[in-house]
Enzyme design. Structure first.
Site, PDB file in Angstrom:
ATOM      1  N   ALA A  85       0.873  -1.183   0.000  1.00 20.51           N
ATOM      2  CA  ALA A  85       0.000   0.000   0.000  1.00 20.51           C
ATOM      3  C   ALA A  85       0.903   1.224   0.000  1.00 20.51           C
ATOM      4  O   ALA A  85       1.191   1.798   1.047  1.00 20.51           O
ATOM      5  CB  ALA A  85      -0.931  -0.015   1.209  1.00 20.51           C
ATOM      6  N   ALA A  86       1.369   1.625  -1.174  1.00 22.22           N
ATOM      7  CA  ALA A  86       2.569   2.454  -1.283  1.00 22.22           C
ATOM      8  C   ALA A  86       2.350   3.966  -1.249  1.00 22.22           C
ATOM      9  O   ALA A  86       3.227   4.695  -0.803  1.00 22.22           O
ATOM     10  CB  ALA A  86       3.323   2.086  -2.564  1.00 22.22           C
ATOM     11  N   ALA A  87       1.224   4.473  -1.776  1.00 28.12           N
ATOM     12  CA  ALA A  87       1.053   5.933  -1.875  1.00 28.12           C
ATOM     13  C   ALA A  87       0.977   6.572  -0.483  1.00 28.12           C
ATOM     14  O   ALA A  87       0.483   5.942   0.454  1.00 28.12           O
ATOM     15  CB  ALA A  87      -0.202   6.250  -2.674  1.00 28.12           C
TER      16      ALA A  87
ATOM     17  N   ASP B 137      -6.077  -4.153  -5.747  1.00 22.14           N
ATOM     18  CA  ASP B 137      -6.395  -4.539  -4.379  1.00 22.14           C
ATOM     19  C   ASP B 137      -5.299  -5.530  -3.969  1.00 22.14           C
ATOM     20  O   ASP B 137      -5.100  -6.574  -4.610  1.00 22.14           O
ATOM     21  CB  ASP B 137      -7.768  -5.211  -4.346  1.00 22.14           C
ATOM     22  CG  ASP B 137      -8.205  -5.597  -2.941  1.00 22.14           C
ATOM     23  OD1 ASP B 137      -7.342  -5.985  -2.134  1.00 22.14           O
ATOM     24  OD2 ASP B 137      -9.416  -5.537  -2.668  1.00 22.14           O
TER      25      ASP B 137
ATOM     26  N   GLU C 109      -0.464   0.329  -5.263  1.00 14.23           N
ATOM     27  CA  GLU C 109      -1.435   1.252  -4.673  1.00 14.23           C
ATOM     28  C   GLU C 109      -2.812   0.960  -5.252  1.00 14.23           C
ATOM     29  O   GLU C 109      -2.996   0.967  -6.470  1.00 14.23           O
ATOM     30  CB  GLU C 109      -1.039   2.697  -4.951  1.00 14.23           C
ATOM     31  CG  GLU C 109      -2.051   3.719  -4.467  1.00 14.23           C
ATOM     32  CD  GLU C 109      -2.427   3.560  -2.994  1.00 14.23           C
ATOM     33  OE1 GLU C 109      -3.638   3.645  -2.684  1.00 14.23           O
ATOM     34  OE2 GLU C 109      -1.525   3.327  -2.156  1.00 14.23           O
TER      35      GLU C 109
ATOM     36  N   SER D 237       6.256   7.817   0.844  1.00 11.51           N
ATOM     37  CA  SER D 237       7.286   8.066   1.856  1.00 11.51           C
ATOM     38  C   SER D 237       8.050   6.794   2.200  1.00 11.51           C
ATOM     39  O   SER D 237       9.287   6.772   2.211  1.00 11.51           O
ATOM     40  CB  SER D 237       6.657   8.670   3.118  1.00 11.51           C
ATOM     41  OG  SER D 237       5.653   7.820   3.646  1.00 11.51           O
TER      42      SER D 237
ATOM     43  N   CYS E 259      -1.271   3.277  11.210  1.00  9.00           N
ATOM     44  CA  CYS E 259      -1.233   4.506  12.014  1.00  9.00           C
ATOM     45  C   CYS E 259      -2.483   4.546  12.892  1.00  9.00           C
ATOM     46  O   CYS E 259      -3.018   5.615  13.185  1.00  9.00           O
ATOM     47  CB  CYS E 259      -1.112   5.750  11.140  1.00  9.00           C
ATOM     48  SG  CYS E 259      -2.363   5.899   9.849  1.00  9.00           S
TER      49      CYS E 259
END
Length: 472
Positions: A123-125, A174, A147, A128, A245
């Site tokens: 899940a790259a976007a 996905d 993504e 960072s 997060c």
């Protein structure tokens, strides 16, 4: 952010049920209401830490080292005139504005000086952690950056390009597909999972506006599907980091333990207690890191690391890939590109990479990507280095961002000309003229590729990297 941070009563009551006994609710609420310290990560693909520290001193930036990331620093800078994101150093990719705790997952993945040939960021976007991983890989091997949200792919690519990353293959799926499509393909996987964002209230006062325990539990089910997919895509002996997060155990410990319960002896937990000094303050009894906002004065975060110790049957899928639109260059064609690139721009093609062609476009692929080319469809692979035409090659911007170094010859621009360059305009370096394509630099670092037209350098900056105001 400020005292008006929205913290639902239901959420606070929920936090009370899992807050460690070493912490208290008063400190938790106070930390959530404090402004978040700004932090950056030096991009070592572009500049050494020591050289960056000198530039920071020249710019009047005060840096404090972040203990879990050698390249990470909390920064104090006067942004009243120029935001950090509009500085020349940022636009040239010398650093990335990244929250400190966001640097933890890649640091955990590479904990123990591990080396990986093939890595997946599920899940790259916005990029960072992807660019942090690429720097830790030193642009070697292959990094698959996936993504799911199509609207976020553009910014992901822009950050990859700005930071000079050349070993990435991008996909837009996905991430639950990876376990079946690419079983046991990766040496390491980062799953920074979509989550409720409970730990982000210090930068988004309204992050919790729609919070409910029911939605948290719904998200957790998706996270369990994703972590199973990650496990199947991981090679035996490989490392997996799961992070969010979020703060709630439903999205964190329970998802991490779901992996061990589902795959039993085939997976083992890697303790992160020794990841950095004082890591024990956030270490759970299982060896995970559960970072609350007051623990290190950062965003809230959760990080778990696993090792795959045994195989397990992956889901079966029917593949319909269609015709692969690229062809590898012949030995003669490759030799010609390599020679022309060296003669025209004094640039060498990196080792462990191969040249491919699509229509008239020349691409540089990571060699380690090749085993996956017949197994999976990527949206973008490697970097586009040239467009072929009758008289030779027209070199592309990513040659400047990804293949140059501090020794590369370039036309130095003044501050005024550099500002014009970043705004997409042609420049006329005083007293200079030439012909052909040329790199341009500012303050000793390459900022782009242009073409001489008499005494003018025609701007070659891609549209998505052009900035229009508040520049340095």
């Amino acid at each position: 952010m400020h005292a008006n941070v929205y913290l639902p009563e239901d959420f606070l009551r929920h936090v009370e049920t899992f807050l460690p006994s070493t912490l208290n609710m008063e400190d938790f609420i106070a930390a959530c209401q404090r402004p978040l310290r700004k932090s950056i990560r030096v991009n070592t693909l572009k500049i050494s830490i020591d050289d960056f520290l000198q530039k920071a001193q020249t710019n009047g930036w005060a840096l404090t080292a972040i203990p879990w990331c050698e390249e990470g620093f909390w920064i104090e800078a006067d942004e009243n005139i120029v935001p950090l994101g509009n500085t020349a150093e940022h636009m040239a990719g010398l650093f990335y504005i990244q929250e400190a705790s966001s640097m933890l997952p890649p640091s955990a993945l590479f904990f123990g000086d591990e080396k990986f040939e093939a890595v997946l960021d599920m899940a790259a976007a916005p990029g960072s952690k992807t660019t942090q991983i690429a720097a830790l890989m030193n642009n070697e091997g292959v990094l698959v950056a996936n993504e799911f949200a199509a609207s976020r792919v553009k910014v992901l690519h822009a950050n990859i390009e700005r930071c000079g990353v050349s070993n990435v293959a991008m996909s837009n799926y996905d991430a639950r597909v990876f376990g079946g499509w690419l079983p046991e393909q990766f040496d390491a996987i980062l799953l920074d999972a979509p989550c409720s964002g409970e730990g982000t209230v210090r930068k988004d006062a309204d992050a919790m506006k729609n919070w409910s325990l029911a939605s948290t539990k719904d998200i957790a089910q998706t996270q369990k599907d994703l972590i199973e997919s990650a496990f199947h895509a991981l090679k035996v002996g490989g490392s997996l980091v799961y992070s969010t997060c979020a703060l709630s155990p439903e999205e964190n410990q329970q998802v991490a333990l779901h992996l061990t319960q589902t795959f039993g002896d085939a997976v083992e937990i890697t303790s992160l207690q020794q990841l950095f000094p004082d890591a024990e303050k956030a270490t759970t009894q299982e060896g995970f890191l559960h970072v609350f906002p007051q623990t290190y004065d950062s965003e809230g975060f959760f990080i778990a690391k696993f090792k795959k110790t045994g195989t397990h049957p992956a889901p079966t899928v029917k593949k319909r890939l269609g015709k692969f639109p690229f062809q590898p260059l012949t030995r003669k064609e490759s030799s010609d590109v390599v020679t022309q690139l060296q003669q025209a721009m004094s640039i060498s093609v990196p080792q462990h990479s191969t040249l491919w062609k699509r229509d008239h476009d020349i691409w540089l692929f990571p060699e380690a990507l090749e085993p996956m080319l017949g197994e999976f469809r990527f949206s973008r692979m490697g970097i586009k280095i040239a467009e072929q035409h009758k008289k030779g090659y027209r070199w592309q911007h990513q040659v400047a961002t990804a293949l140059t170094n501090t020794d590369t010859t370039a036309v130095p621009l003044s501050k005024e000309d550099a500002r014009e360059w970043f705004m997409g305009r042609d420049v006329r370096p005083e007293g200079l003229s030439g012909k052909g394509e040329v790199f341009v630099s500012y303050n000793g670092f390459i900022i782009g590729l242009g073409k001489w037209v008499g005494n003018r350098v025609k701007n070659g900056l891609p549209r998505e990297l052009v900035r229009d105001k508040n520049l340095f």
